[in-house]
Design an enzyme around this catalytic site. Structure first.
Site, PDB file in Angstrom:
ATOM      1  N   GLU A 202      -7.026   5.091   7.404  1.00 31.31           N
ATOM      2  CA  GLU A 202      -6.792   6.500   7.041  1.00 31.31           C
ATOM      3  C   GLU A 202      -7.984   7.069   6.285  1.00 31.31           C
ATOM      4  OE1 GLU A 202      -2.966   5.764   5.261  1.00 31.31           O
ATOM      5  OE2 GLU A 202      -2.190   5.302   7.263  1.00 31.31           O
TER       6      GLU A 202
ATOM      7  N   HIS B 226      -9.625   1.498   4.534  1.00 33.84           N
ATOM      8  CA  HIS B 226      -8.370   1.681   5.271  1.00 33.84           C
ATOM      9  C   HIS B 226      -8.613   2.673   6.411  1.00 33.84           C
ATOM     10  CE1 HIS B 226      -4.315   2.873   6.271  1.00 33.84           C
ATOM     11  NE2 HIS B 226      -3.922   1.739   5.717  1.00 33.84           N
TER      12      HIS B 226
ATOM     13  N   SER C 145       3.068  -1.882  10.448  1.00 32.11           N
ATOM     14  CA  SER C 145       4.505  -1.940  10.766  1.00 32.11           C
ATOM     15  C   SER C 145       5.156  -3.275  10.427  1.00 32.11           C
ATOM     16  CB  SER C 145       4.756  -1.576  12.239  1.00 32.11           C
ATOM     17  OG  SER C 145       4.428  -0.211  12.458  1.00 32.11           O
TER      18      SER C 145
ATOM     19  N   GLY D 200       2.306   2.452  10.855  1.00 36.07           N
ATOM     20  CA  GLY D 200       3.320   3.498  10.771  1.00 36.07           C
ATOM     21  C   GLY D 200       4.027   3.799  12.082  1.00 36.07           C
TER      22      GLY D 200
ATOM     23  N   GLU E 280      -5.745  -4.530  10.543  1.00 34.86           N
ATOM     24  CA  GLU E 280      -4.680  -3.548  10.759  1.00 34.86           C
ATOM     25  C   GLU E 280      -4.998  -2.743  12.018  1.00 34.86           C
ATOM     26  OE1 GLU E 280      -2.572  -2.463   6.814  1.00 34.86           O
ATOM     27  OE2 GLU E 280      -4.371  -1.250   6.961  1.00 34.86           O
TER      28      GLU E 280
ATOM     29  N   ASN F  67       0.865  -1.177   0.000  1.00 36.10           N
ATOM     30  CA  ASN F  67       0.000   0.000   0.000  1.00 36.10           C
ATOM     31  C   ASN F  67       0.904   1.230   0.000  1.00 36.10           C
ATOM     32  OD1 ASN F  67      -1.800   2.036   0.455  1.00 36.10           O
ATOM     33  ND2 ASN F  67      -2.347   1.411   2.546  1.00 36.10           N
TER      34      ASN F  67
ATOM     35  N   LYS G 244       0.113   4.248  -0.420  1.00 38.96           N
ATOM     36  CA  LYS G 244      -0.539   5.453   0.114  1.00 38.96           C
ATOM     37  C   LYS G 244      -0.251   6.637  -0.827  1.00 38.96           C
ATOM     38  CE  LYS G 244      -0.250   3.392   4.641  1.00 38.96           C
ATOM     39  NZ  LYS G 244      -0.257   3.574   6.089  1.00 38.96           N
TER      40      LYS G 244
HETATM   41  P1  PGA Z   1       2.605   0.494   7.643  1.00 37.00           P
HETATM   42  O1  PGA Z   1       1.159   0.711   6.993  1.00 37.00           O
HETATM   43  O2  PGA Z   1       3.147  -0.802   7.106  1.00 37.00           O
HETATM   44  O3  PGA Z   1       3.404   1.690   7.201  1.00 37.00           O
HETATM   45  O4  PGA Z   1       2.416   0.437   9.120  1.00 37.00           O
HETATM   46  C1  PGA Z   1       0.299  -0.375   6.771  1.00 37.00           C
HETATM   47  C2  PGA Z   1      -0.998   0.128   6.181  1.00 37.00           C
HETATM   48  O5  PGA Z   1      -1.446   1.214   6.561  1.00 37.00           O
HETATM   49  O6  PGA Z   1      -1.591  -0.543   5.331  1.00 37.00           O
END
Ligand code: PGA
Length: 255
Positions: free
Chosen positions: A97, A95, A208, A169, A163, A10, A12
């Site tokens: 976000e 997601h 992460s 993150g 998640e 992903n 983003k």
């Molecule tokens: P990350 O994000 O691996 O940077 O923690 C995962 C995600 O949001 O899909």
């Protein structure tokens, strides 16, 4: 029922035309990873060119979000049909976000998952609790509510991505025991709702994931792959993560 692992990137809101080199490295590395399906979800601006570059390779291309409608007066939005037309085979929906910054509810996410189905895309439906919800002992309740509200009825033709919001993150991950527990819980909910078909649906872990923790997190029962953010932006690290499933890649990268 054997489930083929899926490791999805992903990206983003990251990636310019110059990032095509990373995709090309992923495509080359994928040849050594026969045991795992690889996917890259770039920003929409790169989707068509990435799909063209990946055609005929072992790497699939996905979108990061879609609108529920097929077309219409929705300035700035992109439909599942458009993603399909650009060469995507899947789309991430719900997601955290999107839920957080765009106010997407479980009902809205479900509509998007249905739109993906209508367009012939696999929906990767994201769920997960916040830090406060976890501290309050509400993880299962939140996961259950999000599963019930976000997944479409009928076929179990989607992928679920668990998640935990606090792990995204942050560099912090749940313990393997916690991952095993919640993925088992999700599996039970899927089989209760979809019967045998619920056993075939893949449940990804996200938050992460990196090359150092991939083996520990991704070889747990009912973890059928990963949704990877930050660590997916560099081809080498993304391939090393996918290598958690592929002995052939590990052998090559160590030599
Ligand atoms: P990350 O994000 O691996 O940077 O923690 C995962 C995600 O949001 O899909």
């Amino acid at each position: 029922m054997p489930r083929r692992p899926l490791v999805a990137a992903n990206w983003k809101m990251n990636g310019l035309k110059a990032s095509t080199g990373e995709l090309e490295k992923i495509i080359a590395g994928a040849e050594n990873l026969a045991d795992v399906e690889l996917m890259v979800c770039p920003p929409a601006t790169l989707l068509a060119s990435f799909a063209a570059a990946a055609r005929g390779s072992r790497v699939a291309i996905g979108g990061q979000d879609c609108h529920a409608q097929a077309s219409g007066a929705y300035t700035g939005d992109i439909s599942a049909e458009m993603l399909k037309d650009a060469g995507a085979t899947a789309v991430i929906v719900g997601h955290s976000e999107r839920r957080r910054y765009h106010g997407e509810t479980d009902a809205a996410v479900r509509e998007k998952a249905l739109a993906a189905r209508r367009a012939g895309l696999v929906a990767i439906v994201c769920i997960g609790e916040t830090h406060a919800e976890r501290d309050g002992g509400r993880t299962r309740e939140i996961v259950r509510t999000q599963l019930d509200g976000s997944l479409p009825d009928g076929a179990a033709d989607f992928v679920v991505a668990y998640e935990p919001v606090w792990a995204i993150g942050s560099g912090v991950t749940p313990t393997p025991d916690d991952v095993a527990d919640i993925h088992g819980f999700i599996r039970d909910r899927l089989t209760a709702r979809y019967g045998e078909a619920g056993r075939g649906a893949r449940i990804l872990y996200g938050g992460s994931v990196n090359a150092a923790n991939a083996k520990r997190l991704l070889t747990i029962e009912n973890v059928d792959g990963a949704l990877v953010g930050g660590a997916s932006l560099k081809a080498d690290e993304f391939l090393a993560i996918a290598g958690a499933y592929g002995a052939r890649w590990s052998a090559i990268s160590l030599s």
